[in-house]
Design a protein around this motif. Structure first.
Motif, mmCIF file in Angstrom:
data_model
loop_
_atom_site.group_PDB
_atom_site.id
_atom_site.type_symbol
_atom_site.label_atom_id
_atom_site.label_comp_id
_atom_site.label_asym_id
_atom_site.label_seq_id
_atom_site.Cartn_x
_atom_site.Cartn_y
_atom_site.Cartn_z
ATOM 1 N N ASN A 112 53.484 44.518 47.096
ATOM 2 C CA ASN A 112 54.686 44.323 47.270
ATOM 3 C C ASN A 112 55.227 43.938 48.336
ATOM 4 O O ASN A 112 54.622 44.261 49.881
ATOM 5 C CB ASN A 112 55.386 45.385 46.575
ATOM 6 N N GLU A 113 57.069 43.619 48.347
ATOM 7 C CA GLU A 113 57.690 43.977 50.032
ATOM 8 C C GLU A 113 59.033 44.701 49.603
ATOM 9 O O GLU A 113 59.495 44.712 48.164
ATOM 10 C CB GLU A 113 58.223 42.557 50.676
ATOM 11 N N TYR A 114 59.235 45.913 50.779
ATOM 12 C CA TYR A 114 60.472 46.599 50.186
ATOM 13 C C TYR A 114 61.032 46.488 51.917
ATOM 14 O O TYR A 114 61.213 46.630 52.717
ATOM 15 C CB TYR A 114 59.577 47.979 49.602
ATOM 16 N N VAL A 115 62.274 47.263 51.142
ATOM 17 C CA VAL A 115 63.191 47.769 52.022
ATOM 18 C C VAL A 115 63.278 49.256 51.449
ATOM 19 O O VAL A 115 64.138 49.300 50.395
ATOM 20 C CB VAL A 115 64.777 46.982 51.805
ATOM 21 N N GLN A 116 63.434 50.675 52.757
ATOM 22 C CA GLN A 116 63.890 51.808 52.664
ATOM 23 C C GLN A 116 64.772 52.386 53.502
ATOM 24 O O GLN A 116 64.334 52.296 54.751
ATOM 25 C CB GLN A 116 62.687 52.668 51.856
ATOM 26 N N SER A 117 65.694 52.993 52.861
ATOM 27 C CA SER A 117 66.216 53.683 54.457
ATOM 28 C C SER A 117 65.952 54.784 53.566
ATOM 29 O O SER A 117 66.130 55.730 52.504
ATOM 30 C CB SER A 117 67.760 53.235 53.799
ATOM 31 N N MET A 118 66.220 55.787 55.062
ATOM 32 C CA MET A 118 66.051 57.493 54.307
ATOM 33 C C MET A 118 66.618 58.577 55.381
ATOM 34 O O MET A 118 66.897 57.134 56.402
ATOM 35 C CB MET A 118 64.646 57.832 54.528
ATOM 36 N N ILE A 119 66.908 59.806 55.584
ATOM 37 C CA ILE A 119 67.714 60.361 56.261
ATOM 38 C C ILE A 119 66.206 61.455 56.638
ATOM 39 O O ILE A 119 65.115 62.321 55.862
ATOM 40 C CB ILE A 119 67.913 61.128 55.651
#
Length: 128
Positions: A112-119
């Motif tokens: 898989n490939e992913y994009v993740q944003s987080m604090i």
């Protein structure tokens, strides 16, 4: 005449086996995808115990984004735990490319490939 009937029967049996294999592959893919969705949910919740329930620790191998591999779950565990502990909240997690290859009835490969944003807990925002 019997030669042609035999060829037709062999073709029909081959077609029947192919249809059965396709049906089994779809079922296996569906099961793998369901497990993957559960793994993603554990990631969003930052629940490392639930996350690691998805792996067979005796047979684990994994491929890292930089092309290196993990040969043991023990190599991945500290990365996941420290990563989850550093995150306050996952604000976005999207898998743009998920591919499941069925090897046999007991083996499937999911990449898989992913994009993740987080604090992060230290207050900054991060995107992977």
């Amino acid at each position: 005449m019997s030669k042609y009937i035999f060829i037709i029967i062999v073709f029909a049996l081959s077609f029947s086996c192919a249809v059965k294999a396709t049906s089994e592959n779809k079922q296996i893919k569906d099961e793998v995808l369901e497990s993957f969705k559960s793994l993603v949910d554990a990631s969003k919740k930052l629940d490392s115990a639930l996350y690691f329930q998805h792996f067979d620790s005796d047979k684990f191998v994994g491929l890292n984004a930089d092309g290196t591999n993990w040969n043991s779950i023990d190599e991945l565990t500290p990365l996941i735990i420290s990563g989850f502990n550093a995150i306050e909240k996952v604000t976005h997690l999207k898998f743009n490319n998920v591919n499941i290859s069925i090897i046999d009835n007991f083996t499937a490969i999911l990449v898989n490939e992913y994009v993740q944003s987080m604090i992060l807990k230290m207050g900054s925002k991060s995107t992977l």
